[in-house]
Design a protein around this motif. Structure first.
Motif, short mmCIF file in Angstrom:
data_model
loop_
_atom_site.label_atom_id
_atom_site.label_comp_id
_atom_site.label_asym_id
_atom_site.label_seq_id
_atom_site.Cartn_x
_atom_site.Cartn_y
_atom_site.Cartn_z
N SER A 76 0.84 -1.19 0.00
CA SER A 76 0.00 0.00 0.00
C SER A 76 0.88 1.24 0.00
O SER A 76 2.08 1.19 0.21
CB SER A 76 -0.92 0.03 1.22
OG SER A 76 -0.17 0.18 2.39
N ASP A 125 -16.90 5.19 -2.52
CA ASP A 125 -16.52 5.28 -3.93
C ASP A 125 -17.01 6.59 -4.54
O ASP A 125 -16.26 7.27 -5.27
CB ASP A 125 -17.11 4.09 -4.69
CG ASP A 125 -16.82 4.15 -6.18
OD1 ASP A 125 -15.65 3.97 -6.57
OD2 ASP A 125 -17.77 4.37 -6.95
N PHE A 157 -14.78 9.42 -3.15
CA PHE A 157 -13.46 9.41 -3.79
C PHE A 157 -13.55 10.00 -5.20
O PHE A 157 -12.74 10.85 -5.59
CB PHE A 157 -12.92 7.98 -3.88
CG PHE A 157 -12.23 7.49 -2.64
CD1 PHE A 157 -11.66 8.37 -1.72
CD2 PHE A 157 -12.14 6.13 -2.37
CE1 PHE A 157 -11.02 7.90 -0.58
CE2 PHE A 157 -11.50 5.66 -1.24
CZ PHE A 157 -10.94 6.55 -0.34
N ASN A 158 -14.53 9.54 -5.97
CA ASN A 158 -14.66 10.01 -7.35
C ASN A 158 -14.96 11.50 -7.41
O ASN A 158 -14.37 12.24 -8.22
CB ASN A 158 -15.74 9.21 -8.08
CG ASN A 158 -15.35 7.76 -8.27
OD1 ASN A 158 -14.18 7.40 -8.22
ND2 ASN A 158 -16.35 6.90 -8.47
N LYS A 162 -12.01 13.86 -6.73
CA LYS A 162 -10.99 13.96 -7.77
C LYS A 162 -11.35 14.95 -8.87
O LYS A 162 -10.52 15.28 -9.72
CB LYS A 162 -10.75 12.57 -8.41
CG LYS A 162 -10.31 11.49 -7.43
CD LYS A 162 -9.01 11.83 -6.73
CE LYS A 162 -8.57 10.71 -5.79
NZ LYS A 162 -7.38 11.08 -5.00
N TYR A 214 -11.46 -1.70 0.58
CA TYR A 214 -11.68 -0.89 -0.62
C TYR A 214 -10.77 0.34 -0.62
O TYR A 214 -10.19 0.69 -1.67
CB TYR A 214 -13.14 -0.45 -0.72
CG TYR A 214 -13.39 0.44 -1.91
CD1 TYR A 214 -13.47 -0.10 -3.19
CD2 TYR A 214 -13.51 1.82 -1.76
CE1 TYR A 214 -13.67 0.71 -4.29
CE2 TYR A 214 -13.71 2.64 -2.86
CZ TYR A 214 -13.79 2.08 -4.12
OH TYR A 214 -13.98 2.89 -5.21
N ALA A 215 -10.65 0.99 0.53
CA ALA A 215 -9.79 2.17 0.60
C ALA A 215 -8.34 1.81 0.26
O ALA A 215 -7.66 2.53 -0.47
CB ALA A 215 -9.87 2.80 1.99
N ASP A 249 -7.37 -0.74 -1.55
CA ASP A 249 -7.33 -1.08 -2.97
C ASP A 249 -7.29 0.16 -3.86
O ASP A 249 -6.70 0.12 -4.95
CB ASP A 249 -8.54 -1.95 -3.36
CG ASP A 249 -8.49 -3.35 -2.75
OD1 ASP A 249 -7.40 -3.75 -2.28
OD2 ASP A 249 -9.54 -4.02 -2.73
N ARG A 250 -7.90 1.23 -3.40
CA ARG A 250 -7.87 2.50 -4.15
C ARG A 250 -6.56 3.26 -3.93
O ARG A 250 -6.36 4.32 -4.51
CB ARG A 250 -9.04 3.38 -3.72
CG ARG A 250 -10.40 2.99 -4.27
CD ARG A 250 -10.61 3.37 -5.72
NE ARG A 250 -10.53 4.79 -5.99
CZ ARG A 250 -11.55 5.54 -6.40
NH1 ARG A 250 -12.74 5.00 -6.55
NH2 ARG A 250 -11.38 6.82 -6.66
N GLY A 251 -5.67 2.73 -3.09
CA GLY A 251 -4.40 3.41 -2.84
C GLY A 251 -4.48 4.49 -1.80
O GLY A 251 -3.57 5.33 -1.71
N PHE A 252 -5.55 4.48 -0.99
CA PHE A 252 -5.67 5.49 0.06
C PHE A 252 -4.60 5.20 1.13
O PHE A 252 -4.37 4.04 1.49
CB PHE A 252 -7.06 5.43 0.68
CG PHE A 252 -7.40 6.60 1.56
CD1 PHE A 252 -7.68 7.84 1.02
CD2 PHE A 252 -7.43 6.46 2.94
CE1 PHE A 252 -7.99 8.92 1.83
CE2 PHE A 252 -7.73 7.54 3.76
CZ PHE A 252 -8.01 8.77 3.20
#
Length: 273
Positions: free
Chosen positions: A18, A46, A49-50, A53, A86-87, A89-92
């Motif tokens: 990570s 999700d 996050f979207n 951005k 999930y966070a 996996d999103r690279g948080f």
């Protein structure tokens, strides 16, 4: 994945591969903290996050707060919550994912204060928020609740609506207060209940709608107009939706057909007697 846990210290996730804890989060946008744990909460995270951005976004997700890792699924392996996974996996950044046992832990509250969040968003978090927590975000804590408040306050609003044979439900965006699901309502979306719908599918649909409603209302949360337009709930109309007990999953065929039909919608499978 290794999870560092201590009863005296704030738990944080550290995951091989990570982003390093030194990863920076942009500071020019307004900080928002998300709290959620279940799979339906992932839909909301999700969307946040979207939206964060977008070039014209008002906010950044400064931290994610979720339930601690626990034994899950048939293998009973200790796994992070769906939101934590999930966070990651999103690279948080893993050091911005907090997993306190209780939201009133002093070490957690100290870390939250340091972030200076303007808004906290909760969606199926599963932890009681004490007054000390609610005082931290400068513009309040807002909850996505899958019912038309003040109807079906509590842990199982979708299941209880189906059990009651309700033909309509919805999702509410409401400020969080100490009383359970009793805060002023900012906005709602209504949804018809199909006769054949199952609770998990309806719950997912409501959180899809709730995510859209939240993103629509984000500007009003940050500019303060949401507080002005939020409507107090009518306590005389309030109903409650307690968590279902295991015994309630049984089907007794001496009951009326409509009762059995509604019970079938509560979960993917029932037991019968």
């Amino acid at each position: 994945m290794n999870c560092g846990c201590s009863s005296m210290m704030l738990r944080r996730f550290y995951c091989c591969g990570s982003i390093s804890s030194s990863a920076s989060i942009p500071s020019r946008k307004k900080p928002l903290v998300f709290l959620g744990s279940s799979q339906v909460s992932v839909t909301v995270l999700d969307a946040l996050f979207n939206a964060s951005k977008a070039p014209d976004s008002l906010f950044e997700v400064a931290a994610v707060v979720t339930q601690p890792a626990a034994a899950r699924d048939r293998g009973r392996k200790v796994l992070p919550s769906p939101v934590a996974q999930y966070a990651l996996d999103r690279g948080f950044p893993s050091d911005h994912i907090y997993t306190p046992e209780r939201a009133g832990e002093e070490t957690f509250l100290s870390s939250l204060k340091a972030l200076q969040p303007e808004i906290c968003i909760t969606a199926a978090y599963g932890n009681i928020l004490p007054t000390k927590f609610l005082k931290i975000p400068s513009k309040g804590t807002v909850n996505i609740h899958p019912s038309l408040l003040p109807l079906y306050r509590g842990a199982a609003p979708v299941q209880r609506a189906i059990e009651d044979g309700a033909t309509e439900t919805g999702v509410s965006l409401a400020f969080t207060v100490r009383a359970l699901d009793a805060g002023p309502v900012i906005a709602v979306r209504r949804m018809a209940i199909d006769d054949e719908v199952k609770a998990p599918d309806l719950l997912a649909s409501l959180f899809d709608q709730g995510s859209e409603l939240l993103i629509q209302e984000i500007p009003s949360l940050f500019d303060g107009s949401a507080i002005l337009k939020a409507q107090p709930q009518d306590e005389a109309r309030a109903t409650h939706a307690p968590k279902l007990s295991p015994d309630e999953s049984w089907l007794f065929f001496d009951q009326e057909a409509i009762i059995l039909h509604n019970k079938v919608g509560l979960a993917p499978g029932q037991k019968s007697k």
